[in-house]
Design an enzyme around this catalytic site. Structure first.
Site, mmCIF file in Angstrom:
data_model
loop_
_atom_site.group_PDB
_atom_site.id
_atom_site.type_symbol
_atom_site.label_atom_id
_atom_site.label_comp_id
_atom_site.label_asym_id
_atom_site.label_seq_id
_atom_site.Cartn_x
_atom_site.Cartn_y
_atom_site.Cartn_z
ATOM 1 N N SER A 23 8.784 -2.877 -0.361
ATOM 2 C CA SER A 23 8.110 -3.475 -1.617
ATOM 3 C C SER A 23 8.519 -4.952 -1.819
ATOM 4 O O SER A 23 9.219 -5.269 -2.837
ATOM 5 C CB SER A 23 8.881 -2.553 -2.745
ATOM 6 O OG SER A 23 8.239 -2.785 -4.061
ATOM 7 N N TRP A 82 -18.698 -24.557 -25.472
ATOM 8 C CA TRP A 82 -19.580 -23.994 -24.438
ATOM 9 C C TRP A 82 -18.405 -24.107 -23.127
ATOM 10 O O TRP A 82 -18.307 -25.076 -22.663
ATOM 11 C CB TRP A 82 -20.806 -24.550 -23.788
ATOM 12 C CG TRP A 82 -21.877 -24.320 -24.997
ATOM 13 C CD1 TRP A 82 -22.321 -25.167 -25.823
ATOM 14 C CD2 TRP A 82 -22.673 -23.266 -25.070
ATOM 15 N NE1 TRP A 82 -23.310 -24.730 -26.649
ATOM 16 C CE2 TRP A 82 -23.574 -23.448 -26.144
ATOM 17 C CE3 TRP A 82 -22.969 -21.926 -24.437
ATOM 18 C CZ2 TRP A 82 -24.475 -22.457 -26.695
ATOM 19 C CZ3 TRP A 82 -23.825 -21.208 -24.703
ATOM 20 C CH2 TRP A 82 -24.574 -21.587 -25.706
ATOM 21 N N ASP A 112 -3.652 -3.373 4.367
ATOM 22 C CA ASP A 112 -4.110 -4.231 5.399
ATOM 23 C C ASP A 112 -4.372 -3.619 6.884
ATOM 24 O O ASP A 112 -4.840 -4.078 7.834
ATOM 25 C CB ASP A 112 -2.994 -5.154 6.051
ATOM 26 C CG ASP A 112 -2.962 -6.622 4.900
ATOM 27 O OD1 ASP A 112 -3.784 -6.259 4.056
ATOM 28 O OD2 ASP A 112 -2.230 -7.440 5.012
ATOM 29 N N VAL A 151 8.077 4.240 13.204
ATOM 30 C CA VAL A 151 7.459 5.312 13.878
ATOM 31 C C VAL A 151 6.582 4.922 14.959
ATOM 32 O O VAL A 151 5.978 3.956 15.067
ATOM 33 C CB VAL A 151 6.225 5.799 12.796
ATOM 34 C CG1 VAL A 151 5.342 6.900 13.304
ATOM 35 C CG2 VAL A 151 6.914 6.350 11.523
ATOM 36 N N LYS A 208 -20.266 -29.168 -12.393
ATOM 37 C CA LYS A 208 -18.796 -29.782 -12.725
ATOM 38 C C LYS A 208 -18.677 -29.612 -14.109
ATOM 39 O O LYS A 208 -19.529 -30.302 -15.065
ATOM 40 C CB LYS A 208 -18.663 -31.208 -12.175
ATOM 41 C CG LYS A 208 -18.824 -31.241 -10.614
ATOM 42 C CD LYS A 208 -18.736 -32.343 -10.099
ATOM 43 C CE LYS A 208 -18.745 -32.831 -8.428
ATOM 44 N NZ LYS A 208 -18.391 -31.671 -7.486
ATOM 45 N N ALA A 210 1.013 -1.295 -0.098
ATOM 46 C CA ALA A 210 -0.028 0.099 0.002
ATOM 47 C C ALA A 210 0.832 1.500 0.035
ATOM 48 O O ALA A 210 0.692 2.332 -0.697
ATOM 49 C CB ALA A 210 -0.843 -0.232 1.179
ATOM 50 N N CYS A 225 3.408 -12.513 -0.386
ATOM 51 C CA CYS A 225 2.540 -13.802 -1.119
ATOM 52 C C CYS A 225 3.645 -14.665 -1.350
ATOM 53 O O CYS A 225 3.024 -15.878 -1.810
ATOM 54 C CB CYS A 225 1.546 -13.135 -2.123
ATOM 55 S SG CYS A 225 0.917 -11.703 -1.864
HETATM 56 P P1 FAD Z 1 2.446 -4.883 4.679
HETATM 57 O O1 FAD Z 1 2.535 -5.763 3.552
HETATM 58 O O2 FAD Z 1 1.973 -5.672 5.946
HETATM 59 O O3 FAD Z 1 3.463 -3.795 4.548
HETATM 60 C C1 FAD Z 1 3.194 -2.839 5.995
HETATM 61 C C2 FAD Z 1 4.492 -2.234 6.244
HETATM 62 O O4 FAD Z 1 4.675 -1.384 7.219
HETATM 63 C C3 FAD Z 1 5.390 -3.598 6.841
HETATM 64 O O5 FAD Z 1 6.907 -3.623 5.848
HETATM 65 C C4 FAD Z 1 5.812 -3.095 8.358
HETATM 66 O O6 FAD Z 1 7.106 -3.431 8.614
HETATM 67 C C5 FAD Z 1 5.657 -1.536 8.046
HETATM 68 N N1 FAD Z 1 5.183 -0.899 9.402
HETATM 69 C C6 FAD Z 1 4.285 -1.409 10.106
HETATM 70 N N2 FAD Z 1 4.508 -0.526 11.556
HETATM 71 C C7 FAD Z 1 5.401 0.211 11.284
HETATM 72 C C8 FAD Z 1 5.842 1.242 12.031
HETATM 73 N N3 FAD Z 1 5.300 1.900 13.005
HETATM 74 N N4 FAD Z 1 6.793 2.141 11.463
HETATM 75 C C9 FAD Z 1 7.366 2.011 10.312
HETATM 76 N N5 FAD Z 1 7.129 0.727 9.547
HETATM 77 C C10 FAD Z 1 5.880 0.188 9.981
HETATM 78 N N6 FAD Z 1 -2.706 -11.313 -0.748
HETATM 79 C C11 FAD Z 1 -2.990 -11.749 -1.953
HETATM 80 O O7 FAD Z 1 -3.770 -11.014 -2.326
HETATM 81 N N7 FAD Z 1 -2.716 -12.890 -2.406
HETATM 82 C C12 FAD Z 1 -1.883 -13.659 -1.963
HETATM 83 O O8 FAD Z 1 -1.695 -14.805 -2.631
HETATM 84 C C13 FAD Z 1 -1.435 -13.482 -0.710
HETATM 85 N N8 FAD Z 1 -0.489 -14.421 -0.078
HETATM 86 C C14 FAD Z 1 0.053 -14.173 1.229
HETATM 87 C C15 FAD Z 1 0.782 -14.996 1.940
HETATM 88 C C16 FAD Z 1 1.383 -14.766 3.054
HETATM 89 C C17 FAD Z 1 2.127 -15.663 3.707
HETATM 90 C C18 FAD Z 1 1.073 -13.371 3.776
HETATM 91 C C19 FAD Z 1 1.571 -13.075 5.095
HETATM 92 C C20 FAD Z 1 0.077 -12.620 2.977
HETATM 93 C C21 FAD Z 1 -0.236 -12.701 1.829
HETATM 94 N N9 FAD Z 1 -1.038 -12.013 1.214
HETATM 95 C C22 FAD Z 1 -1.847 -12.126 -0.053
HETATM 96 C C23 FAD Z 1 -1.411 -10.655 1.930
HETATM 97 C C24 FAD Z 1 -0.737 -9.640 1.252
HETATM 98 O O9 FAD Z 1 0.701 -9.803 1.276
HETATM 99 C C25 FAD Z 1 -1.040 -8.079 2.181
HETATM 100 O O10 FAD Z 1 -2.315 -7.920 2.106
HETATM 101 C C26 FAD Z 1 -0.199 -7.145 1.922
HETATM 102 O O11 FAD Z 1 1.127 -7.340 1.969
HETATM 103 C C27 FAD Z 1 -0.766 -5.937 2.551
HETATM 104 O O12 FAD Z 1 0.202 -4.851 2.038
HETATM 105 P P2 FAD Z 1 0.248 -3.560 3.079
HETATM 106 O O13 FAD Z 1 1.417 -2.590 2.521
HETATM 107 O O14 FAD Z 1 -0.934 -2.946 3.724
HETATM 108 O O15 FAD Z 1 0.728 -4.136 4.419
#
Ligand code: FAD
Length: 445
Positions: free
Chosen positions: A41, A434, A283, A82, A361, A14, A45
């Site tokens: 980055s 189909w 998330d 943070v 199916k 995000a 997944c």
């Molecule tokens: P995150 O990827 O969790 O990134 C948040 C970042 O913020 C982290 O790097 C963290 O270190 C940082 N952070 C947190 N608090 C602080 C702070 N206070 N100060 C500084 N940095 C901070 N989704 C799918 O759609 N398909 C899939 O197949 C899939 N497979 C997955 C498999 C696994 C094993 C896991 C764990 C997740 C999977 N997901 C999948 C979910 C997907 O990875 C997440 O939805 C996605 O990474 C969310 O992105 P985000 O940027 O919101 O959060």
């Protein structure tokens, strides 16, 4: 436009999507990203495939490095956590890896902190050899650990998509693996018959499945030796817990920000929170569900990337609304693929919709062409209008892309009849005249 400063907390899906989009829209925007981990980055997944060694090189999980963003004028600070958001001062308090603490002012703040794995508060949960899976370092530890001598029995607590992926990893690594969960069926975002198919697939490959069973204690002296549930005791050399995640929003607990019950920050389609100049995405935030017509919590990479991008655009002046999610998700479990989009039958029931369902199916391609496989498709539709509301699928071949066809049809509010007559491609190696999608849609009466 004035030169404004955007601070982003969290450097993954995000946060980085937002940063890239914001910089493209307004190159004068000053953008600073604080990430507490060492990577930005990266693909969570891909972690189960890294553990099983299907993906050998962890660097391949990293999509972009800080220097790629610096080139675009986006300043990335890894190992910077943070620790406080100062709502009134419009600043954040940051602690770096040298333990230096400083304050930085923002004009606009984007919270993209993701979520943390939940850990049940049972006795023994602090023993060695118990892990959760969220980051590359988590995966590195598990990967190194499973290779050690004597690591034979693996217990996975929780039967959601992370652990059904991990069960495949562990079976590939030759471990004796057991999955234990409280709900009745695995992958319980899907209807029960699909969970049952996941169960059968795991057992077919030698995995052990315990449903409607609750973890009570993890047994061991220093390291884990077994797990105890309300139904029995099982040996364990390694335990991985994946029983859900918790939005990482502790930072905001002293602010006036509005949240969902589970602590996800409530945002609108532009990523705006209830506090002016604070945005959230991914998330750690809510997302609007197109069919359920409410703000929900569906933590997926798909949603995080899109929400981040729309939010980054809005922050930088390209104000466009993210239409929301259908919760479309797909997962590979050994030889099978399972996927769903829109709402399941149990959700339709909970919503008191006058709905119908149909299950068919169908073949993935022509019967006389080698390797024909069966696909199971269940559709949920509005009874009177026959507008499609949800699709669930399972099969060995051809599930994922057909699931996207249903996602498109549901997003566009198509009726079953409209979908049943679309001109899809056909040639024996790929489909039947189909297609399975037509067959399911045309079974709706
Ligand atoms: P995150 O990827 O969790 O990134 C948040 C970042 O913020 C982290 O790097 C963290 O270190 C940082 N952070 C947190 N608090 C602080 C702070 N206070 N100060 C500084 N940095 C901070 N989704 C799918 O759609 N398909 C899939 O197949 C899939 N497979 C997955 C498999 C696994 C094993 C896991 C764990 C997740 C999977 N997901 C999948 C979910 C997907 O990875 C997440 O939805 C996605 O990474 C969310 O992105 P985000 O940027 O919101 O959060």
């Amino acid at each position: 436009m004035d030169k404004k400063k955007l601070i982003i907390i969290g450097g993954d899906a995000a946060g980085m999507s937002a940063a890239s989009k914001a910089k493209r829209v307004n190159e004068d925007l000053e953008i600073i990203i604080y990430e507490k981990g060492e990577y930005i980055s990266y693909s969570q997944c891909g972690l189960p495939y890294y553990i099983s060694d299907v993906t050998k090189d962890k660097e391949k999980l990293v999509i972009k490095k800080p220097e790629d963003f610096e080139e675009k004028g986006i300043h990335v600070f890894t190992k910077h956590e943070v620790i406080k958001i100062n709502e009134r001062e419009k600043s954040v308090t940051v602690r770096n890896s040298n333990n230096n603490v400083f304050e930085e002012k923002y004009d606009i703040l984007l919270v993209a902190t993701g979520a943390d794995p939940k850990v049940p508060p049972v006795k023994g949960v602090d023993l060695q050899n118990i892990f959760t899976l969220k980051t590359i370092p988590d995966a590195e530890i598990i990967k190194e650990f499973v290779k050690r001598d004597g690591i034979e029995n693996v217990v996975l607590i929780g039967g959601g998509y992370i652990n059904v992926e991990l069960i495949e990893s562990m079976i590939l690594l030759g471990k004796k693996v057991r999955i234990i969960q409280r709900p009745k069926t695995l992958l319980n975002i899907m209807d029960e018959e699909f969970g049952q198919m996941v169960h059968e697939e795991v057992e077919k490959h030698g995995g052990m499945v315990h449903t409607e069973e609750t973890l009570e204690e993890i047994i061991g002296k220093e390291k884990v030796e077994g797990v105890k549930t309300d139904k029995g005791e099982y040996p364990a050399d390694l335990v991985i817990i994946a029983v859900g995640i918790q939005p990482a929003t502790e930072l905001l607990k002293d602010t006036s920000i509005k949240m969902l019950k589970n602590g996800a920050i409530l945002v609108d389609g532009y990523g705006r929170t209830s506090i002016p100049d604070i945005y959230a995405a991914g998330d750690c935030a809510s997302v609007y569900h197109i069919i359920r017509k409410e703000d929900v919590y569906i933590p997926l990479g798909t949603n995080a990337n899109k929400q981040g991008r729309f939010t980054g655009g809005t922050i930088a002046g390209e104000v466009k609304k993210f239409p929301g999610t259908l919760g479309t998700a797909v997962v590979k479990v050994l030889d099978m693929t399972f996927g769903s989009t829109g709402i399941s039958e149990k959700e339709a029931k909970n919503m008191n919709i006058d709905y119908g369902t149909v299950t068919v199916k169908a073949a993935n391609h022509a019967g006389y062409y080698p390797n024909k496989k069966k696909i199971t498709i269940k559709l949920v539709y509005e009874k009177e209008s026959k507008i499609l509301l949800g699709a669930q699928m399972a099969g060995e071949e051809g599930v994922a892309k057909r699931l996207d066809v249903f996602a498109l049809a549901i997003d566009r509010k198509m009726t079953a009849e409209e979908l049943g007559n679309i001109d899809f491609c056909y040639s024996p190696p790929f489909a039947t005249p189909w297609d399975a999608v037509h067959i399911a849609a045309n079974a709706v009466k």
